[in-house]
Design a protein around this motif. Structure first.
Motif, PDB file in Angstrom:
ATOM      1  N   LYS A   4       0.138   8.877   1.960  1.00 60.41           N
ATOM      2  CA  LYS A   4      -0.557   8.710   0.610  1.00 60.41           C
ATOM      3  C   LYS A   4      -0.205   7.941  -0.530  1.00 60.41           C
ATOM      4  CE  LYS A   4      -0.856  13.963   0.732  1.00 60.41           C
ATOM      5  NZ  LYS A   4      -0.400  15.320   0.142  1.00 60.41           N
ATOM      6  N   SER A  49      -5.614   1.480  -3.127  1.00 60.65           N
ATOM      7  CA  SER A  49      -6.827   1.790  -4.073  1.00 60.65           C
ATOM      8  C   SER A  49      -6.754   0.655  -5.258  1.00 60.65           C
ATOM      9  CB  SER A  49      -6.739   3.220  -4.580  1.00 60.65           C
ATOM     10  OG  SER A  49      -5.597   3.296  -5.428  1.00 60.65           O
ATOM     11  N   THR A  73      -2.043   4.657   0.593  1.00 68.64           N
ATOM     12  CA  THR A  73      -3.486   4.954   0.149  1.00 68.64           C
ATOM     13  C   THR A  73      -3.741   4.528  -1.320  1.00 68.64           C
ATOM     14  OG1 THR A  73      -3.911   6.571   1.958  1.00 68.64           O
ATOM     15  CG2 THR A  73      -5.533   6.519   0.055  1.00 68.64           C
TER      16      THR A  73
END
Length: 145
Positions: free
Chosen positions: A73, A80, A76
């Motif tokens: 997580k 982004s 990720t």
């Protein structure tokens, strides 16, 4: 049986970004703010020098933990950033081992600035840890326990 709370009990820290949990962390440092002060001398007033606030600076926050399933997580979220900077709000909660909330800090305009993964050395006898460093623009009013 005593009902006093042990202030020395170990804590862990839970990080959420816009309501999405990035898991629990063993260490948290850098929760700090500093007010810059400008000194002004007033003519005829020899009793003191005025100290006027100019700006507030917030240090980066570093969270550490052994790598786990939530590491994906974090990666990720960091990935982004390359598709456009969006500065979400974050919340760090300090929790006792039994899950009881000790304190909460809300952070404005959070940006991941550094992630350091583990050193994978088979000769080392250490836990594989990760470090996440966050920049922010201040604290929200939602602190406290």
């Amino acid at each position: 049986m005593s009902t006093t709370k042990d202030p020395g009990s170990s804590l862990f820290f839970r990080l959420t970004i816009d309501g999405e949990s990035l898991g629990d962390w063993n260490g948290c440092d850098g929760l700090a703010a500093q007010v810059d002060v400008e000194l002004r001398e007033e003519g005829g007033n020899n009793g003191h020098v005025w100290q006027l606030p100019t700006r507030v600076r917030h240090s980066n926050i570093r969270l550490t933990r052994p790598i786990n399933e939530n590491t994906v997580k974090v990666m990720t979220w960091i990935s982004s950033v390359s598709t456009g900077i969006r500065r979400p709000t974050a919340q760090i909660e300090a929790l006792r081992a039994n899950g009881e909330l000790v304190a909460r800090w809300g952070l404005l305009d959070v940006l991941p600035v550094t992630w350091t993964g583990p050193t994978l050395d088979p000769a080392a006898n250490a836990v594989a840890t990760e470090v996440l460093e966050l920049a922010h623009h201040g604290f929200t009013g939602s602190g406290g326990a």
